[in-house]
Write a protein that holds these residues in place. Sequence first.
Motif, mmCIF file in Angstrom:
data_model
loop_
_atom_site.group_PDB
_atom_site.id
_atom_site.type_symbol
_atom_site.label_atom_id
_atom_site.label_comp_id
_atom_site.label_asym_id
_atom_site.label_seq_id
_atom_site.Cartn_x
_atom_site.Cartn_y
_atom_site.Cartn_z
ATOM 1 N N SER A 1 -27.366 38.566 44.559
ATOM 2 C CA SER A 1 -27.560 37.412 45.483
ATOM 3 C C SER A 1 -26.317 37.465 46.695
ATOM 4 C CB SER A 1 -26.594 36.233 44.574
ATOM 5 O OG SER A 1 -25.215 36.571 44.024
ATOM 6 N N PHE B 1 -26.400 35.014 50.585
ATOM 7 C CA PHE B 1 -27.448 34.516 51.682
ATOM 8 C C PHE B 1 -27.213 35.395 52.686
ATOM 9 C CE2 PHE B 1 -30.391 31.595 53.317
ATOM 10 C CZ PHE B 1 -30.381 31.485 54.641
ATOM 11 N N GLU C 1 -35.965 24.345 42.032
ATOM 12 C CA GLU C 1 -35.521 25.155 42.744
ATOM 13 C C GLU C 1 -36.527 25.363 43.791
ATOM 14 O OE1 GLU C 1 -34.038 28.609 39.381
ATOM 15 O OE2 GLU C 1 -35.994 28.440 39.727
ATOM 16 N N ALA D 1 -24.553 24.271 50.372
ATOM 17 C CA ALA D 1 -25.029 25.201 49.498
ATOM 18 C C ALA D 1 -24.168 26.507 49.815
ATOM 19 C CB ALA D 1 -26.483 25.785 49.781
ATOM 20 N N ASP E 1 -25.208 31.578 45.621
ATOM 21 C CA ASP E 1 -25.919 30.992 44.865
ATOM 22 C C ASP E 1 -27.480 31.534 45.153
ATOM 23 O OD1 ASP E 1 -24.129 30.063 43.107
ATOM 24 O OD2 ASP E 1 -23.789 28.170 44.382
ATOM 25 N N PHE E 2 -27.614 32.027 46.254
ATOM 26 C CA PHE E 2 -28.980 32.506 46.732
ATOM 27 C C PHE E 2 -29.435 33.962 46.319
ATOM 28 C CE2 PHE E 2 -27.912 29.299 49.719
ATOM 29 C CZ PHE E 2 -29.143 28.553 50.197
ATOM 30 N N TYR F 1 -33.182 29.479 45.468
ATOM 31 C CA TYR F 1 -31.954 28.813 45.270
ATOM 32 C C TYR F 1 -32.307 27.444 44.370
ATOM 33 C CZ TYR F 1 -28.141 25.616 46.427
ATOM 34 O OH TYR F 1 -26.926 24.788 46.423
#
Length: 425
Positions: free
Chosen positions: A2, A4, A166, A210, A214-215, A265
């Motif tokens: 994970s 981003f 999602e 965000a 969490d990506f 995500y």
Amino acid sequence: MSGFGNEHSSEDPRCPGALPEGQVFVLQLPEILTAVLVSLIHLFSLSWMYRILPSVCHKPFQPVDQGYLTHNWDEAEPEPNQLRWKPFEIPITTQRKVDFVTGLHTLCGAGEPRSRNGLAIHVFTCNTSMSNSCFYNSDGDFLIVPQQGELLITTEFGKLLVEPNEICVIQQGMRFSVEVSGETRGYVLEVYGVHFELPDLGPIGANGLANPRDFLVPVAWYEDRQVAGGYTIINKYLGKLFAAQQNCSPFNVVAWHGNYTPYKYNLSNFMVINSVAFDHADPSIFTVLTAKSTRPGVAVADFVIFPPRWGVATNTFRPPYYHRNCMSEFMGLIKGTYEAKEQGFLPGGGTLHSMMTPHGPDAVCFEKASTSKLQPERVAEGTMAFMFETSFNLALTNWALKTSLDKSYYKCWESLKSHFNAKHK
């Protein structure tokens, strides 16, 4: 794995040691996928893929049927009115089989891929999986929002299971295939020439909206198989579809490393920022991803959500206020009931409020919110609405004006009444 935009690496566990250490060019033939991100700082994104055969091994591309996918923004006359679509109809499997690519329908857009500037909004309605075929977009990035049915997306980097609530981003040039189980529907935001990134947080600081961690990106997975009759590679190039044949699967990447990857995500992980005193904060506080333009503060496109949250503002009309906007706003509903329009705006449908076209809560919502007792309350419980917002004027397609259009949408404001009292203090 994970995070981003970070550097990642992955190898299929069936082939330990496939990812080279300390060098790039090894006996395995590497292939590079690149994209340039231009911002205040020049960033370079790329990924190296170590595959069984290079993707250049295919027959020539030939034009194929477009279906309802287009970037011709002159086919319909301009339409400035508020528009609402009922849930887009999903084809019945027993009548005809439609996969993700043939189920793409363009609603609206602006700009064009030749100049690498603009966007398009599509919906997809499908009922069958892509078989011995894959798709890639030479024009731009796809932000995919499933609304009904889960998507098992096989990419060159590995597999992603993407369920309603999602989102998934497949960046320019990445090959992918979509498997579905039954009737499936969703939305796609396509941007040309730029890529999605996290918005600048400014005074919010390090935490909120965000979070990068969490990506999720895929774990390497490959298949080494020959396909009888050939494997179809579908390419979207300058708004047109082309297809080429090759003998082997395109998903033959044994290992990869880089920061140019597909990712997904879960919208439930969004950390909502909101007013805790009075008035409304700007809707930008709900931005998940943005595709910036060359003008600071003005986006080619923003992806914005309206998740469950607490409403506590005092002496304040709490639903979205009536407004005219310098942005064009397409809204969709993944699940639940949107608080500003509890009737008519349904999951799987959409609305479009064009630049400077007035819009806001319907009459029922206005009366309810104007007379209710102000106390802390949960807003949008069990609901997820989203918005594709852009600084471009959006032109509609003929298909958009002929399918699922709710021609009575304007009536939701007709019963609004004046409460003006010149003597009120």
